[in-house]
Design a protein around this motif. Structure first.
Motif, PDB file in Angstrom:
ATOM      1  N   GLU A 243       0.437  -1.243  -0.313  1.00  0.00           N
ATOM      2  CA  GLU A 243       0.304  -0.202   0.244  1.00  0.00           C
ATOM      3  C   GLU A 243       0.679   1.464   0.257  1.00  0.00           C
ATOM      4  N   ILE A 244       2.227   1.693  -0.062  1.00  0.00           N
ATOM      5  CA  ILE A 244       2.999   2.431   0.419  1.00  0.00           C
ATOM      6  C   ILE A 244       3.622   2.520  -1.003  1.00  0.00           C
ATOM      7  N   LEU A 245       3.996   3.883  -1.845  1.00  0.00           N
ATOM      8  CA  LEU A 245       4.561   4.477  -2.374  1.00  0.00           C
ATOM      9  C   LEU A 245       5.611   5.201  -2.386  1.00  0.00           C
ATOM     10  N   VAL A 246       6.720   5.166  -2.703  1.00  0.00           N
ATOM     11  CA  VAL A 246       8.539   6.279  -2.179  1.00  0.00           C
ATOM     12  C   VAL A 246       8.502   6.806  -3.612  1.00  0.00           C
ATOM     13  N   LEU A 247       8.472   7.931  -3.386  1.00  0.00           N
ATOM     14  CA  LEU A 247       8.612   8.913  -4.587  1.00  0.00           C
ATOM     15  C   LEU A 247       9.283   9.639  -4.666  1.00  0.00           C
ATOM     16  N   THR A 248      11.013   9.775  -5.371  1.00  0.00           N
ATOM     17  CA  THR A 248      12.255  10.943  -5.169  1.00  0.00           C
ATOM     18  C   THR A 248      12.332  11.586  -6.364  1.00  0.00           C
ATOM     19  N   THR A 249      12.616  13.785  -5.893  1.00  0.00           N
ATOM     20  CA  THR A 249      12.733  14.371  -6.702  1.00  0.00           C
ATOM     21  C   THR A 249      13.948  14.040  -7.372  1.00  0.00           C
ATOM     22  N   GLY A 250      15.170  13.786  -7.113  1.00  0.00           N
ATOM     23  CA  GLY A 250      16.453  14.296  -7.102  1.00  0.00           C
ATOM     24  C   GLY A 250      17.272  13.052  -7.268  1.00  0.00           C
ATOM     25  N   ASP A 251      17.734  12.596  -6.733  1.00  0.00           N
ATOM     26  CA  ASP A 251      18.486  11.069  -7.138  1.00  0.00           C
ATOM     27  C   ASP A 251      17.868   9.841  -6.508  1.00  0.00           C
TER      28      ASP A 251
ATOM     29  N   VAL B 156       1.991   7.903   0.150  1.00  0.00           N
ATOM     30  CA  VAL B 156       2.336   8.093  -1.179  1.00  0.00           C
ATOM     31  C   VAL B 156       3.559   8.553   0.100  1.00  0.00           C
ATOM     32  N   VAL B 157       4.619   8.292  -0.080  1.00  0.00           N
ATOM     33  CA  VAL B 157       5.697   9.744   0.875  1.00  0.00           C
ATOM     34  C   VAL B 157       6.558   9.727  -0.538  1.00  0.00           C
ATOM     35  N   VAL B 158       6.704  11.070   0.046  1.00  0.00           N
ATOM     36  CA  VAL B 158       8.036  11.746  -0.930  1.00  0.00           C
ATOM     37  C   VAL B 158       9.183  12.512  -0.734  1.00  0.00           C
ATOM     38  N   ALA B 159      10.113  12.256  -1.137  1.00  0.00           N
ATOM     39  CA  ALA B 159      11.108  13.120  -0.784  1.00  0.00           C
ATOM     40  C   ALA B 159      11.938  14.266  -1.617  1.00  0.00           C
ATOM     41  N   VAL B 160      11.824  14.911  -1.213  1.00  0.00           N
ATOM     42  CA  VAL B 160      12.344  16.268  -2.251  1.00  0.00           C
ATOM     43  C   VAL B 160      13.947  16.427  -1.748  1.00  0.00           C
ATOM     44  N   ASN B 161      15.021  15.337  -2.108  1.00  0.00           N
ATOM     45  CA  ASN B 161      16.207  15.450  -2.283  1.00  0.00           C
ATOM     46  C   ASN B 161      16.882  15.826  -3.431  1.00  0.00           C
ATOM     47  N   GLY B 162      15.967  16.909  -4.062  1.00  0.00           N
ATOM     48  CA  GLY B 162      17.298  17.525  -4.482  1.00  0.00           C
ATOM     49  C   GLY B 162      15.864  17.675  -6.130  1.00  0.00           C
ATOM     50  N   GLY B 163      16.758  17.950  -7.148  1.00  0.00           N
ATOM     51  CA  GLY B 163      15.722  17.946  -8.011  1.00  0.00           C
ATOM     52  C   GLY B 163      16.184  19.721  -8.593  1.00  0.00           C
TER      53      GLY B 163
END
Length: 215
Positions: A121-129, A171-178
Motif C-alpha cells: 500500500e506504500i509508494l515512495v517517490l524521489t525528486t532527485g537521485d 505515498v511518501v515523497v522525498a524532496v531530495n533534489g531536483g
C-alpha cells in the motif's frame, strides 16, 4: 495551502536494531504517522508477515556507516493530524534537509508498516537521485523492476516523474533534489496518487513555496 512545519516525528536514522533504553528508564512509545488506523491483526496462529519481503537478486550494497540515531525527544506534545489535501488524502510535512530526505522517507515507511500498513500500500517517490532500492533493482532491467510495481505486494520506490507509477493508499515523497520546477510538478502529482495519506519529506520553506505557487 502553505503548511506549518510540525515537530518531526521521524528521526534521521536508517532501519536497524532499535536502541535499548537505559536502565530505570521507560522506552518511549513510537508516535504513529497520522492517517487511517491500523488494519486488524491476523487470525491467531497465522504466520506473521515480513515487513519487507525479499527482493530478487543480490542484496543492495550498504549505504555506508551511519551515525547512531539521536536520543528520543521528550516533553513534546503530539502534533495534530495532517491537513487534508485536494484529493482527500491527509497531508503531512516532515522537515528534513535535501541530503536527509531519503532517510526521513525510510523512517516514515517504517512507521507506516509498524502501524499496520501493508507493504503493497506504500509508494515512495524521489525528486532527485533515485532511492538506493530503485537504483539496485533497475540494475536488473526495467522489465523486472516494473513487474514488482505491477505485483503491488511490497513497498515500491520510483522517480517522482515516472508516469507509470500508479497511486497507492500511502505515498511518501522525498524532496531530495531536483529543481523547483521538478518539485512543482512532482508534489501535486504525488497528492493525486495518494489515496489516504501523503507524507512529504524535505525543506519546509521550499515545499511551502511550491505548494503555495500551485494553490
Amino acid at each position: 495551502m502553505p503548511l506549518i512545519p510540525e515537530e518531526p516525528q521521524i528521526h534521521e536514522s536508517v532501519p536497524g536494531p532499535r536502541a535499548t533504553p537505559a536502565a530505570g528508564r521507560t522506552a518511549p512509545t513510537p508516535r504513529p504517522v497520522p492517517g487511517p488506523g491500523p488494519r486488524p491483526a491476523p487470525p491467531r496462529g497465522a504466520p506473521a508477515a515480513s515487513a519487507r519481503p525479499g527482493k530478487p537478486g543480490p542484496a543492495a550494497p550498504p549505504r555506508g556507516p551511519v551515525a547512531a540515531p539521536p536520543a528520543q525527544r521528550t516533553g513534546s506534545s503530539q502534533p495534530p493530524a495532517g491537513k487534508t489535501g485536494t484529493a482527500g488524502a491527509q497531508l503531512q510535512l516532515i522537515p528534513a534537509p535535501a541530503d536527509g530526505a531519503i532517510d526521513a522517507a525510510d523512517e516514515a515507511v517504517d512507521l507506516l508498516l509498524d502501524t499496520g500498513r501493508a507493504p503493497g500500500e506504500i509508494l515512495v517517490l524521489t525528486t532527485g537521485d533515485a532511492h538506493p532500492w530503485a537504483a539496485h533493482e533497475l540494475s536488473f532491467g526495467e522489465a523486472s523492476y516494473w513487474a514488482q510495481h505491477d505485483a503491488a505486494d511490497d513497498v515500491f520506490y520510483a522517480d517522482a516523474a515516472a508516469e507509470r507509477a500508479t497511486g497507492r493508499p500511502a505515498v511518501v515523497v522525498a524532496v531530495n533534489g531536483g529543481t523547483d520546477e521538478t518539485a512543482a510538478v512532482a508534489l501535486p502529482a504525488a497528492m493525486a496518487r495518494a489515496g489516504a495519506l501523503l507524507i512529504v519529506c524535505g525543506d519546509p520553506q521550499r515545499i511551502n513555496s511550491v505548494l503555495g505557487a500551485n494553490a
